[in-house]
Design a protein around this motif. Structure first.
Motif, PDB file in Angstrom:
ATOM      1  N   SER A 142      38.914  46.144  45.474  1.00  0.00           N
ATOM      2  CA  SER A 142      40.221  45.929  46.117  1.00  0.00           C
ATOM      3  C   SER A 142      40.851  44.585  45.813  1.00  0.00           C
ATOM      4  O   SER A 142      41.807  44.193  46.476  1.00  0.00           O
ATOM      5  CB  SER A 142      40.079  46.076  47.641  1.00  0.00           C
ATOM      6  N   GLY A 143      40.338  43.859  44.823  1.00  0.00           N
ATOM      7  CA  GLY A 143      40.887  42.534  44.554  1.00  0.00           C
ATOM      8  C   GLY A 143      40.750  41.618  45.754  1.00  0.00           C
ATOM      9  O   GLY A 143      41.678  40.875  46.087  1.00  0.00           O
ATOM     10  N   GLN A 144      39.570  41.676  46.419  1.00  0.00           N
ATOM     11  CA  GLN A 144      39.305  40.912  47.648  1.00  0.00           C
ATOM     12  C   GLN A 144      40.378  41.213  48.702  1.00  0.00           C
ATOM     13  O   GLN A 144      41.080  40.327  49.197  1.00  0.00           O
ATOM     14  CB  GLN A 144      39.234  39.401  47.369  1.00  0.00           C
ATOM     15  N   ALA A 145      40.483  42.519  49.045  1.00  0.00           N
ATOM     16  CA  ALA A 145      41.465  42.959  50.050  1.00  0.00           C
ATOM     17  C   ALA A 145      42.855  42.468  49.688  1.00  0.00           C
ATOM     18  O   ALA A 145      43.573  41.894  50.501  1.00  0.00           O
ATOM     19  CB  ALA A 145      41.064  42.516  51.452  1.00  0.00           C
ATOM     20  N   ARG A 146      43.215  42.697  48.414  1.00  0.00           N
ATOM     21  CA  ARG A 146      44.530  42.312  47.894  1.00  0.00           C
ATOM     22  C   ARG A 146      44.803  40.830  48.104  1.00  0.00           C
ATOM     23  O   ARG A 146      45.854  40.422  48.571  1.00  0.00           O
ATOM     24  CB  ARG A 146      45.627  43.153  48.526  1.00  0.00           C
ATOM     25  N   GLY A 147      43.786  40.046  47.750  1.00  0.00           N
ATOM     26  CA  GLY A 147      43.969  38.605  47.812  1.00  0.00           C
ATOM     27  C   GLY A 147      43.870  38.020  49.202  1.00  0.00           C
ATOM     28  O   GLY A 147      44.459  36.972  49.479  1.00  0.00           O
ATOM     29  N   GLY A 148      43.132  38.685  50.103  1.00  0.00           N
ATOM     30  CA  GLY A 148      42.925  38.130  51.440  1.00  0.00           C
ATOM     31  C   GLY A 148      44.011  38.488  52.430  1.00  0.00           C
ATOM     32  O   GLY A 148      44.224  37.761  53.403  1.00  0.00           O
ATOM     33  N   ALA A 149      44.687  39.607  52.222  1.00  0.00           N
ATOM     34  CA  ALA A 149      45.742  40.035  53.141  1.00  0.00           C
ATOM     35  C   ALA A 149      45.120  40.714  54.357  1.00  0.00           C
ATOM     36  O   ALA A 149      45.154  41.935  54.513  1.00  0.00           O
ATOM     37  CB  ALA A 149      46.701  40.986  52.426  1.00  0.00           C
ATOM     38  N   VAL A 150      44.525  39.897  55.227  1.00  0.00           N
ATOM     39  CA  VAL A 150      43.864  40.381  56.438  1.00  0.00           C
ATOM     40  C   VAL A 150      44.294  39.514  57.612  1.00  0.00           C
ATOM     41  O   VAL A 150      44.766  38.388  57.434  1.00  0.00           O
ATOM     42  CB  VAL A 150      42.321  40.334  56.293  1.00  0.00           C
ATOM     43  N   ASP A 151      44.111  40.048  58.832  1.00  0.00           N
ATOM     44  CA  ASP A 151      44.439  39.254  60.008  1.00  0.00           C
ATOM     45  C   ASP A 151      43.240  38.410  60.432  1.00  0.00           C
ATOM     46  O   ASP A 151      42.221  38.364  59.738  1.00  0.00           O
ATOM     47  CB  ASP A 151      44.919  40.150  61.156  1.00  0.00           C
ATOM     48  N   ARG A 152      43.347  37.735  61.551  1.00  0.00           N
ATOM     49  CA  ARG A 152      42.287  36.825  61.991  1.00  0.00           C
ATOM     50  C   ARG A 152      40.968  37.541  62.240  1.00  0.00           C
ATOM     51  O   ARG A 152      39.898  36.938  62.155  1.00  0.00           O
ATOM     52  CB  ARG A 152      42.714  36.101  63.268  1.00  0.00           C
ATOM     53  N   ASN A 153      41.052  38.821  62.591  1.00  0.00           N
ATOM     54  CA  ASN A 153      39.835  39.586  62.871  1.00  0.00           C
ATOM     55  C   ASN A 153      39.258  40.239  61.629  1.00  0.00           C
ATOM     56  O   ASN A 153      38.228  40.896  61.696  1.00  0.00           O
ATOM     57  CB  ASN A 153      40.122  40.653  63.925  1.00  0.00           C
ATOM     58  N   GLY A 154      39.945  40.072  60.487  1.00  0.00           N
ATOM     59  CA  GLY A 154      39.433  40.631  59.241  1.00  0.00           C
ATOM     60  C   GLY A 154      39.940  42.018  58.915  1.00  0.00           C
ATOM     61  O   GLY A 154      39.446  42.647  57.977  1.00  0.00           O
ATOM     62  N   THR A 155      40.925  42.519  59.658  1.00  0.00           N
ATOM     63  CA  THR A 155      41.479  43.841  59.386  1.00  0.00           C
ATOM     64  C   THR A 155      42.640  43.720  58.405  1.00  0.00           C
ATOM     65  O   THR A 155      43.492  42.838  58.548  1.00  0.00           O
ATOM     66  CB  THR A 155      41.967  44.504  60.688  1.00  0.00           C
ATOM     67  N   THR A 156      42.666  44.594  57.414  1.00  0.00           N
ATOM     68  CA  THR A 156      43.708  44.519  56.390  1.00  0.00           C
ATOM     69  C   THR A 156      45.088  44.695  57.022  1.00  0.00           C
ATOM     70  O   THR A 156      45.269  45.457  57.974  1.00  0.00           O
ATOM     71  CB  THR A 156      43.488  45.585  55.311  1.00  0.00           C
ATOM     72  N   LEU A 157      46.067  43.992  56.465  1.00  0.00           N
ATOM     73  CA  LEU A 157      47.423  44.032  57.000  1.00  0.00           C
ATOM     74  C   LEU A 157      48.121  45.349  56.685  1.00  0.00           C
ATOM     75  O   LEU A 157      49.133  45.681  57.299  1.00  0.00           O
ATOM     76  CB  LEU A 157      48.233  42.858  56.447  1.00  0.00           C
ATOM     77  N   GLY A 158      47.593  46.076  55.735  1.00  0.00           N
ATOM     78  CA  GLY A 158      48.098  47.403  55.406  1.00  0.00           C
ATOM     79  C   GLY A 158      46.951  48.221  54.847  1.00  0.00           C
ATOM     80  O   GLY A 158      45.935  47.674  54.428  1.00  0.00           O
ATOM     81  N   ARG A 159      47.093  49.530  54.869  1.00  0.00           N
ATOM     82  CA  ARG A 159      46.024  50.370  54.334  1.00  0.00           C
ATOM     83  C   ARG A 159      45.830  50.122  52.844  1.00  0.00           C
ATOM     84  O   ARG A 159      46.782  49.975  52.096  1.00  0.00           O
ATOM     85  CB  ARG A 159      46.348  51.849  54.546  1.00  0.00           C
ATOM     86  N   ILE A 160      44.567  50.053  52.434  1.00  0.00           N
ATOM     87  CA  ILE A 160      44.220  50.017  51.015  1.00  0.00           C
ATOM     88  C   ILE A 160      43.540  51.341  50.711  1.00  0.00           C
ATOM     89  O   ILE A 160      42.414  51.584  51.151  1.00  0.00           O
ATOM     90  CB  ILE A 160      43.271  48.847  50.695  1.00  0.00           C
ATOM     91  N   THR A 161      44.223  52.209  50.003  1.00  0.00           N
ATOM     92  CA  THR A 161      43.682  53.536  49.736  1.00  0.00           C
ATOM     93  C   THR A 161      43.708  53.852  48.249  1.00  0.00           C
ATOM     94  O   THR A 161      44.565  53.369  47.509  1.00  0.00           O
ATOM     95  CB  THR A 161      44.483  54.629  50.475  1.00  0.00           C
ATOM     96  N   GLY A 162      42.757  54.664  47.852  1.00  0.00           N
ATOM     97  CA  GLY A 162      42.727  55.160  46.491  1.00  0.00           C
ATOM     98  C   GLY A 162      43.594  56.400  46.372  1.00  0.00           C
ATOM     99  O   GLY A 162      44.240  56.826  47.341  1.00  0.00           O
ATOM    100  N   PRO A 163      43.631  57.003  45.197  1.00  0.00           N
ATOM    101  CA  PRO A 163      44.433  58.211  44.991  1.00  0.00           C
ATOM    102  C   PRO A 163      43.843  59.392  45.748  1.00  0.00           C
ATOM    103  O   PRO A 163      42.664  59.393  46.084  1.00  0.00           O
ATOM    104  CB  PRO A 163      44.349  58.424  43.477  1.00  0.00           C
ATOM    105  N   PRO A 164      44.662  60.404  46.034  1.00  0.00           N
ATOM    106  CA  PRO A 164      44.132  61.594  46.718  1.00  0.00           C
ATOM    107  C   PRO A 164      43.127  62.316  45.838  1.00  0.00           C
ATOM    108  O   PRO A 164      43.345  62.500  44.638  1.00  0.00           O
ATOM    109  CB  PRO A 164      45.387  62.447  46.950  1.00  0.00           C
ATOM    110  N   LEU A 165      42.026  62.709  46.426  1.00  0.00           N
ATOM    111  CA  LEU A 165      40.984  63.414  45.670  1.00  0.00           C
ATOM    112  C   LEU A 165      41.310  64.907  45.672  1.00  0.00           C
ATOM    113  O   LEU A 165      40.715  65.705  46.395  1.00  0.00           O
ATOM    114  CB  LEU A 165      39.614  63.123  46.277  1.00  0.00           C
ATOM    115  N   ASP A 166      42.279  65.246  44.847  1.00  0.00           N
ATOM    116  CA  ASP A 166      42.848  66.593  44.843  1.00  0.00           C
ATOM    117  C   ASP A 166      42.337  67.458  43.698  1.00  0.00           C
ATOM    118  O   ASP A 166      42.856  68.552  43.453  1.00  0.00           O
ATOM    119  CB  ASP A 166      44.373  66.525  44.784  1.00  0.00           C
ATOM    120  N   GLY A 167      41.329  66.957  42.955  1.00  0.00           N
ATOM    121  CA  GLY A 167      40.762  67.733  41.868  1.00  0.00           C
ATOM    122  C   GLY A 167      41.506  67.615  40.563  1.00  0.00           C
ATOM    123  O   GLY A 167      41.058  68.136  39.534  1.00  0.00           O
ATOM    124  N   ARG A 168      42.633  66.913  40.556  1.00  0.00           N
ATOM    125  CA  ARG A 168      43.410  66.744  39.326  1.00  0.00           C
ATOM    126  C   ARG A 168      43.087  65.376  38.719  1.00  0.00           C
ATOM    127  O   ARG A 168      43.721  64.374  39.029  1.00  0.00           O
ATOM    128  CB  ARG A 168      44.907  66.866  39.621  1.00  0.00           C
TER     129      ARG A 168
END
Length: 269
Positions: A142-168
């Motif tokens: 994740s590039g270190q949570a997109r370069g450290g984009a986390v709050d004080r508690n360590g939760t990412t400021l936005g979802r970091i998700t991969g592509p949908p695992l749709d078989g394609r």
């Protein structure tokens, strides 16, 4: 050998090494974006890679372009910095006194990795989990949570998700969490700074920050879960063979293994 000649030799080798690294990183970007989820034999315990721009990989501005400033103010680079002497000539990274400050690990993530190393060390001392391995995986995933984009508690400021695992082009894994973690109610996606599949998180999820819940989007929780995952069985990560097996269990790709090992060596210096 003259100083001038030595500098020329080192400069040539450094450029060659950086070109090789850039090619390897670019190859990893293509691999992760197209095939990685299907490479593991056990889809339930696979880690789907995020999009290439989430990996801290080369961008349109070149392999040394920095990401957006990290959320906690830490310095961040795409690749290990190559410092230069006054008057020209590169300085080998190992000789740079600021190498730790330039390692590109945001402070909150560094605390999470070290906390996970300590916690796993108490429950499974024989595994010898190094925090640098978690940092290497966090960099690649994740590039270190997109370069450290986390709050004080360590939760990412936005979802970091991969592509949908749709078989394609990827494994086919239909939704297992009702979109609770990955926001997708049709297919599963790898989620969080350590890129766990929801089904894998259901088995390995951990509470690393003591708030009473296991959240794959929290770096303390994700790092601890990754530590337990890597240490499953009787692995001793102080042994090269066991370490390789652990990394390949995370993503069964030799290219992935080489890239993680590259960052592990860098952070270990």
């Amino acid at each position: 050998m003259s100083v001038r000649r030595a500098r020329r030799l080192y400069s040539g080798r450094a450029r060659k090494g950086l070109r090789t690294t850039a090619l390897a990183v670019a190859a990893m970007a293509a691999l992760t974006a197209s095939q990685a989820p299907g490479l593991t034999r056990d889809a339930e315990d696979s880690h789907a890679g995020p999009a290439a721009d989430d990996l801290g990989l080369p961008t349109a501005d070149g392999p040394f372009a920095a990401l957006a400033p990290p959320g906690d103010g830490s310095y961040h680079t795409e690749l290990p910095p190559l410092r230069t002497r006054k008057g020209g000539g590169p300085v080998p990274p190992a000789l740079g006194p600021e190498i730790r400050a330039q390692s590109g690990i945001p402070a909150t993530l560094l605390r999470a990795y070290r906390a996970a190393e300590t916690a796993v060390g108490r429950t499974d001392p024989g595994c010898r989990l190094p925090w640098e391995l978690l940092a290497a995986i966090g960099k690649v995933e994740s590039g270190q949570a997109r370069g450290g984009a986390v709050d004080r508690n360590g939760t990412t400021l936005g979802r970091i998700t991969g592509p949908p695992l749709d078989g394609r082009g990827f494994a086919l894994i239909r939704d297992t969490d009702g979109g609770a973690h990955d926001g997708d109610t049709v297919y599963d996606r790898a989620v969080g700074p350590m890129q766990f599949l929801p089904s894998t998180w259901a088995r390995w999820g951990a509470d690393g920050n003591g708030d009473g819940r296991a959240d794959p989007n929290n770096v303390f929780d994700a790092a601890l879960a990754a530590g337990h995952y890597l240490c499953v069985g009787d692995r001793d990560l102080g042994r090269a063979a066991d370490l390789d097996r652990a990394v390949l269990s995370y993503n069964n790709s030799r290219t992935y293994l080489r890239l993680v090992r590259y960052w592990l060596e860098f952070y270990s210096r």
